[in-house]
Every structure is written in structure tokens, then in C-alpha cells.
Design a protein around this motif. Structure first.
Motif, PDB file in Angstrom:
ATOM      1  N   ARG A   1      -6.129   9.048   0.588  1.00  0.00           N
ATOM      2  CA  ARG A   1      -4.675   9.136   0.753  1.00  0.00           C
ATOM      3  C   ARG A   1      -3.920   7.991   0.084  1.00  0.00           C
ATOM      4  O   ARG A   1      -2.715   8.040  -0.062  1.00  0.00           O
ATOM      5  N   VAL A   2      -4.644   6.935  -0.307  1.00  0.00           N
ATOM      6  CA  VAL A   2      -3.999   5.767  -0.918  1.00  0.00           C
ATOM      7  C   VAL A   2      -3.703   6.069  -2.378  1.00  0.00           C
ATOM      8  O   VAL A   2      -4.594   6.399  -3.156  1.00  0.00           O
TER       9      VAL A   2
ATOM     10  N   LEU B   1      -2.418   0.333  -4.533  1.00  0.00           N
ATOM     11  CA  LEU B   1      -2.674  -0.881  -3.764  1.00  0.00           C
ATOM     12  C   LEU B   1      -2.304  -2.031  -4.689  1.00  0.00           C
ATOM     13  O   LEU B   1      -2.977  -2.272  -5.681  1.00  0.00           O
TER      14      LEU B   1
ATOM     15  N   THR C   1       5.812  10.060   0.336  1.00  0.00           N
ATOM     16  CA  THR C   1       4.949   8.880   0.297  1.00  0.00           C
ATOM     17  C   THR C   1       5.525   7.823   1.224  1.00  0.00           C
ATOM     18  O   THR C   1       6.730   7.778   1.460  1.00  0.00           O
ATOM     19  N   ARG C   2       4.656   6.991   1.750  1.00  0.00           N
ATOM     20  CA  ARG C   2       5.076   5.883   2.603  1.00  0.00           C
ATOM     21  C   ARG C   2       4.527   4.593   2.022  1.00  0.00           C
ATOM     22  O   ARG C   2       3.411   4.563   1.509  1.00  0.00           O
ATOM     23  N   THR C   3       5.318   3.533   2.132  1.00  0.00           N
ATOM     24  CA  THR C   3       4.904   2.230   1.627  1.00  0.00           C
ATOM     25  C   THR C   3       4.759   1.272   2.795  1.00  0.00           C
ATOM     26  O   THR C   3       5.656   1.156   3.628  1.00  0.00           O
ATOM     27  N   TYR C   4       3.613   0.602   2.842  1.00  0.00           N
ATOM     28  CA  TYR C   4       3.343  -0.394   3.868  1.00  0.00           C
ATOM     29  C   TYR C   4       3.128  -1.731   3.179  1.00  0.00           C
ATOM     30  O   TYR C   4       2.733  -1.778   2.013  1.00  0.00           O
TER      31      TYR C   4
ATOM     32  N   ILE D   1       0.857  -1.173   0.000  1.00  0.00           N
ATOM     33  CA  ILE D   1       0.000   0.000   0.000  1.00  0.00           C
ATOM     34  C   ILE D   1       0.897   1.228   0.000  1.00  0.00           C
ATOM     35  O   ILE D   1       1.739   1.384   0.882  1.00  0.00           O
TER      36      ILE D   1
ATOM     37  N   VAL E   1       0.950   5.250   0.332  1.00  0.00           N
ATOM     38  CA  VAL E   1       0.084   6.271   0.920  1.00  0.00           C
ATOM     39  C   VAL E   1       0.749   7.640   0.823  1.00  0.00           C
ATOM     40  O   VAL E   1       1.958   7.772   1.055  1.00  0.00           O
ATOM     41  N   ASP E   2      -0.041   8.663   0.496  1.00  0.00           N
ATOM     42  CA  ASP E   2       0.427  10.047   0.488  1.00  0.00           C
ATOM     43  C   ASP E   2       0.520  10.519   1.929  1.00  0.00           C
ATOM     44  O   ASP E   2      -0.476  10.519   2.654  1.00  0.00           O
ATOM     45  N   ALA E   3       1.720  10.917   2.350  1.00  0.00           N
ATOM     46  CA  ALA E   3       1.927  11.384   3.728  1.00  0.00           C
ATOM     47  C   ALA E   3       2.323  12.855   3.740  1.00  0.00           C
ATOM     48  O   ALA E   3       3.243  13.265   4.438  1.00  0.00           O
TER      49      ALA E   3
ATOM     50  N   PHE F   1      -6.394   2.575   6.083  1.00  0.00           N
ATOM     51  CA  PHE F   1      -5.919   3.832   5.516  1.00  0.00           C
ATOM     52  C   PHE F   1      -7.104   4.594   4.953  1.00  0.00           C
ATOM     53  O   PHE F   1      -8.059   3.993   4.455  1.00  0.00           O
TER      54      PHE F   1
END
Length: 91
Positions: free
Chosen positions: A60-61, A64, A16-19, A8, A10-12, A56
């Protein structure tokens, strides 16, 4: 199935962050759902018990990505039905 994973992005704000959610044990799978503006990714056991969940805000995603593990017979299975995915013929 063990090894299936979902990434995933995500706009932070300014970055961006990846989970990543991974099916860590045999018999577990990863399920995704979008409900009421929330993206939910869960690791689930064979009996349907949720082991862990990542939630989330949908707006913001950015991405996916579902990455199934190749099966022994070389096919990939679809998420809910467990049926093999079919190639779409080119026109």
C-alpha cells in the motif's frame, strides 16, 4: 537527529494519505525498516529505545521520503553509519 523526518504516502483505496514521522527532540533519530511485507518507521532515542512506531502494509506504500536536516558543516549524514553522504560523479 532532531528535525529529521520521514514522509510516507499510502494508497487508501480511492485516495492517498500522507503520514509524517519526525524526530522531535535532540538526540532522537528516525529509522525505517521493511520486514515481511510491512514498512516500519520508528522514532528512536540515542540508547536505541523506540519512542513511537508507524507500520504500513508494503503493497500500500506509494512513496517513502527521508528528509534529513542539514548539519552545521553543510553535509548530510547517511542513516545507519552516520558517515557523510558522497556525491556520485557524473559520467
Amino acid at each position: 537527529m532532531k528535525g529529521d523526518r520521514v514522509e510516507i504516502v499510502v494508497d487508501a483505496g480511492d485516495t492517498t494519505r500522507t503520514y509524517e514521522v519526525v524526530a522531535g527532540r535532540a538526540g532522537r533519530r528516525v529509522e525505517t525498516a521493511v520486514r515481511r511485507g510491512v514498512v516500519e518507521v520508528s522514532e528512536v532515542t540515542r540508547s536505541g529505545t523506540v519512542v513511537r512506531t508507524a507500520r504500513f502494509m508494503a503493497n500500500r506504500v506509494l512513496a517513502l521520503v527521508e528528509q534529513p536536516v542539514p548539519r552545521e558543516d553543510g553535509t548530510e549524514l547517511s542513516g545507519r553509519t552516520g558517515r557523510p553522504l558522497r556525491d556520485v560523479p557524473e559520467s
